[in-house]
Scaffold this motif. Structure first.
Motif, mmCIF file in Angstrom:
data_model
loop_
_atom_site.group_PDB
_atom_site.id
_atom_site.type_symbol
_atom_site.label_atom_id
_atom_site.label_comp_id
_atom_site.label_asym_id
_atom_site.label_seq_id
_atom_site.Cartn_x
_atom_site.Cartn_y
_atom_site.Cartn_z
ATOM 1 N N SER A 198 4.445 -0.319 7.541
ATOM 2 C CA SER A 198 3.741 0.919 7.229
ATOM 3 C C SER A 198 4.275 2.071 8.074
ATOM 4 N N ARG A 248 -0.744 -1.628 -0.078
ATOM 5 C CA ARG A 248 -0.769 -0.168 -0.022
ATOM 6 C C ARG A 248 -1.406 0.463 -1.256
ATOM 7 N N ASN A 277 -2.679 -0.865 6.419
ATOM 8 C CA ASN A 277 -2.686 -0.777 4.960
ATOM 9 C C ASN A 277 -3.959 -0.118 4.446
#
Length: 317
Positions: free
Chosen positions: A70, A135, A160
């Motif tokens: 991420s 996501r 996430n």
């Protein structure tokens, strides 16, 4: 967000009723506490660190890996577009199930994978949970193509869920941090459970399948994909059936996934691709294997047939 979910949540551990304060949800039965963050609630039962330390170590590794991915996507500047991390699907001559064709340019193969596992399953005006939501790409696509009544995205990685919660503008969607082996919802809460390329990371597969059965309503459907070692396929089907789920579709779509990996390779290894950026900015051992780039161990095992990508639909009778 928390108020919207509170009536549906239960304690992750004992499934007891929760009381809400400004900063936490607390179980009235076992006193477990769950923190309320700015945009979401974390429903991880931290007692597992003591009760099952080896299982927790494996889960902590997954949290760390996805947090690093991420971060690398954010640094690369493509984070807002990278809502899917699945391998994707490209049609071949084998049987196709999708009732809709995706119109996306970006993430087209990943959306196609979702539409194939959904097939003809009724989604409109139903309650759906995406376990291992990553996501948020699946949630957005489900809304676009099917208009469920409600959608919940559950993922063990706070990074996430923070991303999904910040990005989503859908009033029908809620996101929370949670464990697939300890799902914080009451019995028979959902009509559809979705799980795409996530269960390989769960230490106790049988427990996950039992939780899916528990939260599904009668007649509810489990939409499930996973890359499995060849010898795991029969074992996992047995565990699913022992949990009470009936298999209505069990298809080997490895050839379709390999074609997608081939198509995705150039984009994912380019200057702004996930492989290029993650290799430079994370401590993951092998991002190429994580996304099954051509030449990686997982990719070659799929080509050799020692791993199979299975696409399953199951129902709670």
């Amino acid at each position: 967000m928390v108020q919207h979910l509170h009536a549906r949540l239960v304690c992750s551990g004992c499934k007891g009723e929760l009381a809400q304060s400004d900063t936490a949800l607390q179980c009235r039965r076992c006193q477990a506490a769950y923190t309320i963050e700015h945009r979401y609630v974390s429903m991880l039962d931290r007692r597992e660190q003591v009760d099952r330390p080896s299982d927790w170590d494996r889960k902590a590794g997954e949290i760390r890996d996805y947090a690093e991915i991420s971060n690398s996507l954010a640094l690369s500047g493509i984070g807002r577009f990278a809502t899917f991390l699945n391998y994707g699907y490209v049609p071949t001559g084998n049987e196709q199930h999708a009732a809709i064709e995706p119109d996306e340019v970006w993430n087209r193969n990943s959306v196609k994978l979702l539409l194939e596992v959904v097939g003809g399953t009724a989604i409109r005006e139903r309650d759906v949970i995406d376990i291992g939501c990553g996501r948020g790409g699946n949630i957005a696509a489900l809304h676009k193509y099917f208009k469920p009544l409600s959608m919940v995205g559950l993922d063990i990685c706070p990074a996430n869920i923070a991303y999904c919660s910040a990005k989503s503008r859908l009033t029908e969607a809620s996101y929370l941090v949670g464990d697939a082996e300890n799902i914080p919802f009451a019995d028979e809460s959902f009509d559809v459970v979705l799980n795409i390329e996530s269960a390989h990371a769960y230490p106790n597969r049988a427990r996950f399948y039992q939780e899916v059965y528990r939260i599904l309503r009668h007649g509810g459907v489990f939409l499930y994909t996973e890359l499995m070692l060849e010898e795991e396929v029969v074992q996992n089907v047995r565990l699913l059936e022992e949990a009470g789920l009936s298999v209505i579709r069990n298809q080997d779509v490895t050839s379709n996934v390999l074609l997608s990996c081939d198509e995705n390779a150039e984009q994912r290894t380019g200057a702004q691709g996930i492989a290029n950026n993650a290799n430079a900015s994370t401590k993951m051992e092998d991002i190429n294997d994580f996304i099954a780039l051509p030449g990686s161990k997982k990719y070659e095992e799929m080509k050799e047939g020692t791993r199979q990508y299975r696409m399953m639909n199951l129902v709670k009778r």
